[in-house]
Design a protein around this motif. Structure first.
Motif, PDB file in Angstrom:
ATOM      1  N   LYS A  94      -9.730  -6.640 -36.379  1.00 27.05           N
ATOM      2  CA  LYS A  94     -10.487  -6.274 -35.172  1.00 27.05           C
ATOM      3  C   LYS A  94      -9.946  -7.033 -33.964  1.00 27.05           C
ATOM      4  O   LYS A  94     -10.672  -7.736 -33.255  1.00 27.05           O
ATOM      5  CB  LYS A  94     -11.985  -6.540 -35.356  1.00 27.05           C
ATOM      6  N   SER A  95      -8.656  -6.891 -33.756  1.00 30.29           N
ATOM      7  CA  SER A  95      -8.005  -7.588 -32.661  1.00 30.29           C
ATOM      8  C   SER A  95      -7.038  -6.638 -31.957  1.00 30.29           C
ATOM      9  O   SER A  95      -7.028  -5.438 -32.201  1.00 30.29           O
ATOM     10  CB  SER A  95      -7.272  -8.831 -33.185  1.00 30.29           C
ATOM     11  N   ASN A  96      -6.219  -7.217 -31.094  1.00 26.41           N
ATOM     12  CA  ASN A  96      -5.327  -6.448 -30.235  1.00 26.41           C
ATOM     13  C   ASN A  96      -4.123  -7.320 -29.895  1.00 26.41           C
ATOM     14  O   ASN A  96      -4.293  -8.405 -29.332  1.00 26.41           O
ATOM     15  CB  ASN A  96      -6.103  -6.061 -28.963  1.00 26.41           C
ATOM     16  N   PRO A  97      -2.907  -6.880 -30.213  1.00 26.99           N
ATOM     17  CA  PRO A  97      -1.727  -7.700 -29.896  1.00 26.99           C
ATOM     18  C   PRO A  97      -1.310  -7.617 -28.435  1.00 26.99           C
ATOM     19  O   PRO A  97      -0.364  -8.289 -28.023  1.00 26.99           O
ATOM     20  CB  PRO A  97      -0.650  -7.099 -30.807  1.00 26.99           C
ATOM     21  N   LYS A  98      -1.997  -6.789 -27.660  1.00 31.34           N
ATOM     22  CA  LYS A  98      -1.590  -6.560 -26.260  1.00 31.34           C
ATOM     23  C   LYS A  98      -2.412  -7.385 -25.268  1.00 31.34           C
ATOM     24  O   LYS A  98      -2.561  -7.000 -24.110  1.00 31.34           O
ATOM     25  CB  LYS A  98      -1.698  -5.068 -25.930  1.00 31.34           C
ATOM     26  N   ILE A  99      -2.953  -8.492 -25.725  1.00 29.67           N
ATOM     27  CA  ILE A  99      -3.763  -9.344 -24.849  1.00 29.67           C
ATOM     28  C   ILE A  99      -2.858 -10.048 -23.831  1.00 29.67           C
ATOM     29  O   ILE A  99      -1.780 -10.526 -24.165  1.00 29.67           O
ATOM     30  CB  ILE A  99      -4.531 -10.388 -25.675  1.00 29.67           C
ATOM     31  N   VAL A 100      -3.340 -10.109 -22.589  1.00 29.07           N
ATOM     32  CA  VAL A 100      -2.587 -10.756 -21.513  1.00 29.07           C
ATOM     33  C   VAL A 100      -3.356 -11.972 -21.030  1.00 29.07           C
ATOM     34  O   VAL A 100      -4.567 -11.907 -20.805  1.00 29.07           O
ATOM     35  CB  VAL A 100      -2.347  -9.781 -20.340  1.00 29.07           C
ATOM     36  N   SER A 101      -2.657 -13.083 -20.863  1.00 31.22           N
ATOM     37  CA  SER A 101      -3.259 -14.297 -20.309  1.00 31.22           C
ATOM     38  C   SER A 101      -3.101 -14.290 -18.793  1.00 31.22           C
ATOM     39  O   SER A 101      -1.979 -14.236 -18.279  1.00 31.22           O
ATOM     40  CB  SER A 101      -2.585 -15.538 -20.906  1.00 31.22           C
ATOM     41  N   TYR A 102      -4.234 -14.313 -18.096  1.00 27.01           N
ATOM     42  CA  TYR A 102      -4.242 -14.313 -16.636  1.00 27.01           C
ATOM     43  C   TYR A 102      -4.646 -15.695 -16.132  1.00 27.01           C
ATOM     44  O   TYR A 102      -5.680 -16.231 -16.546  1.00 27.01           O
ATOM     45  CB  TYR A 102      -5.249 -13.297 -16.089  1.00 27.01           C
ATOM     46  N   SER A 103      -3.862 -16.232 -15.221  1.00 25.74           N
ATOM     47  CA  SER A 103      -4.300 -17.438 -14.521  1.00 25.74           C
ATOM     48  C   SER A 103      -5.312 -17.035 -13.460  1.00 25.74           C
ATOM     49  O   SER A 103      -5.433 -15.852 -13.093  1.00 25.74           O
ATOM     50  CB  SER A 103      -3.109 -18.145 -13.863  1.00 25.74           C
ATOM     51  N   LEU A 104      -6.033 -18.009 -12.944  1.00 22.26           N
ATOM     52  CA  LEU A 104      -6.995 -17.732 -11.877  1.00 22.26           C
ATOM     53  C   LEU A 104      -6.282 -17.144 -10.662  1.00 22.26           C
ATOM     54  O   LEU A 104      -6.757 -16.167 -10.060  1.00 22.26           O
ATOM     55  CB  LEU A 104      -7.732 -19.013 -11.490  1.00 22.26           C
ATOM     56  N   ASP A 105      -5.128 -17.696 -10.306  1.00 26.39           N
ATOM     57  CA  ASP A 105      -4.382 -17.189  -9.143  1.00 26.39           C
ATOM     58  C   ASP A 105      -3.930 -15.755  -9.360  1.00 26.39           C
ATOM     59  O   ASP A 105      -3.973 -14.930  -8.431  1.00 26.39           O
ATOM     60  CB  ASP A 105      -3.177 -18.088  -8.863  1.00 26.39           C
ATOM     61  N   ASP A 106      -3.475 -15.426 -10.577  1.00 26.45           N
ATOM     62  CA  ASP A 106      -3.052 -14.057 -10.864  1.00 26.45           C
ATOM     63  C   ASP A 106      -4.211 -13.082 -10.729  1.00 26.45           C
ATOM     64  O   ASP A 106      -4.053 -11.979 -10.193  1.00 26.45           O
ATOM     65  CB  ASP A 106      -2.473 -13.978 -12.282  1.00 26.45           C
ATOM     66  N   MET A 107      -5.371 -13.491 -11.237  1.00 27.16           N
ATOM     67  CA  MET A 107      -6.530 -12.607 -11.170  1.00 27.16           C
ATOM     68  C   MET A 107      -6.984 -12.406  -9.729  1.00 27.16           C
ATOM     69  O   MET A 107      -7.326 -11.285  -9.316  1.00 27.16           O
ATOM     70  CB  MET A 107      -7.679 -13.166 -12.012  1.00 27.16           C
ATOM     71  N   LEU A 108      -6.983 -13.465  -8.953  1.00 29.57           N
ATOM     72  CA  LEU A 108      -7.374 -13.345  -7.545  1.00 29.57           C
ATOM     73  C   LEU A 108      -6.397 -12.461  -6.782  1.00 29.57           C
ATOM     74  O   LEU A 108      -6.807 -11.684  -5.912  1.00 29.57           O
ATOM     75  CB  LEU A 108      -7.437 -14.731  -6.906  1.00 29.57           C
TER      76      LEU A 108
END
Length: 293
Positions: A94-108
């Motif tokens: 029940k997972s997903n290999p396409k997870i992306v790690s976003y920094s706070l700056d990237d999200m903003l």
């Protein structure tokens, strides 16, 4: 890749840059990975767990978008991916290999890119509040930015967060949507894996704080008990302010795994029956589904 979320980064399953069904107005919706519930009827089961790098998804990928790193981690190549989601279908965890790690700056930066077309942002999941520190930092930054401060900040939650957690995020929170999936604790434990007490505590607390935007009721014909316990449900909902929306969700098979695929779907006629039962007790508008699949 199986990295852990931190205060300054978040593990993201996907992002919708435009949605009109995840809170008021036009919204950017961030679906965070990880959930502490294991609902039988979950329509996004791939958001529950974090990737274990078992590799079961690598060979089946028709686009060769998945591979192993030198460290034995599953690596996703977004440029090759066709988003067929076969990797999600074959994952046993029940997972997903396409997870992306976003920094706070990237999200903003992403929020700024779209903010002219938005009324707000909604953080959902999985269960969003498992990455609470990131949410607080994101909402705080949005409120402090003159170009973004007009955006409302919402959380879509299963209601499992503690009082202390809600008190941390409330200074930066404009509203929350909470799911109530059954009434009796025994039924709730069977469907979700936990009892309902924390969910009720969350609804009561957010009401007290003036931050409850919507309560969502999931009707599963013959399985959930919101219709058989309609008197108690109605009595509870009648205590909520008129400003709180009540949304009725119909159980469907989309995305569902396991035994729930054999359960009866909630038809429009069945939803109308449930709506009329509840309306007779609370006499207030309720939102119903517009599409049944």
């Amino acid at each position: 890749m199986s990295v852990k979320p931190s205060k300054t980064n978040a593990l993201v399953s996907r992002i919708l840059t435009f949605s009109c069904v995840d809170g008021p107005g036009n919204r950017l919706v961030i679906f965070l990975q990880g959930c502490n519930f294991d609902c039988i009827t979950c329509h996004n089961p791939h958001t529950i767990n974090h990737c274990t790098d078992c590799g079961d998804c690598v060979a089946p990928c028709p686009a060769d978008a998945l591979s192993f790193s030198a460290e034995g981690k599953v690596v996703w190549d977004a440029a090759k991916c066709t988003h067929c989601d076969l990797c999600i279908d074959v994952c046993p965890h029940k997972s997903n290999p396409k997870i992306v790690s976003y920094s706070l700056d990237d999200m903003l930066a992403l929020v700024r890119q779209h903010h002219f077309f938005l009324n707000g942002i909604t953080v959902s999941g999985g269960e969003a509040t498992l990455q609470l520190s990131f949410i607080i930092e994101l909402f705080k930054a949005v409120k402090a930015d003159p170009a973004l401060s007009h955006l409302t900040c919402f959380i879509d939650s299963n209601g499992s967060l503690s009082r202390a957690g809600w008190e941390r995020v409330v200074p930066y929170l404009d509203g929350a949507m909470i799911d109530l999936k059954s009434w009796q604790s025994e039924t709730h434990r069977w469907l979700i894996g936990r009892d309902k007490h924390r969910v009720i505590e969350t609804i009561d607390l957010l009401t007290e704080m003036g931050k409850l935007h919507e309560v969502r009721l999931l009707h599963i014909p013959g399985k959930s008990d919101l219709d058989t316990e309609v008197d108690a449900v109605g009595e509870y909902l009648n205590k909520l302010p008129d400003s709180v929306q009540i949304r009725l969700n119909a159980f469907q098979h989309h995305g569902v795994m396991g035994q729930a695929l054999e359960w009866e779907k909630c038809s429009e006629a069945e939803m109308d029956r449930f709506h009329d039962l509840l309306f007779a007790r609370i006499q207030r508008p309720m939102l119903k589904p517009t599409i049944y699949t």
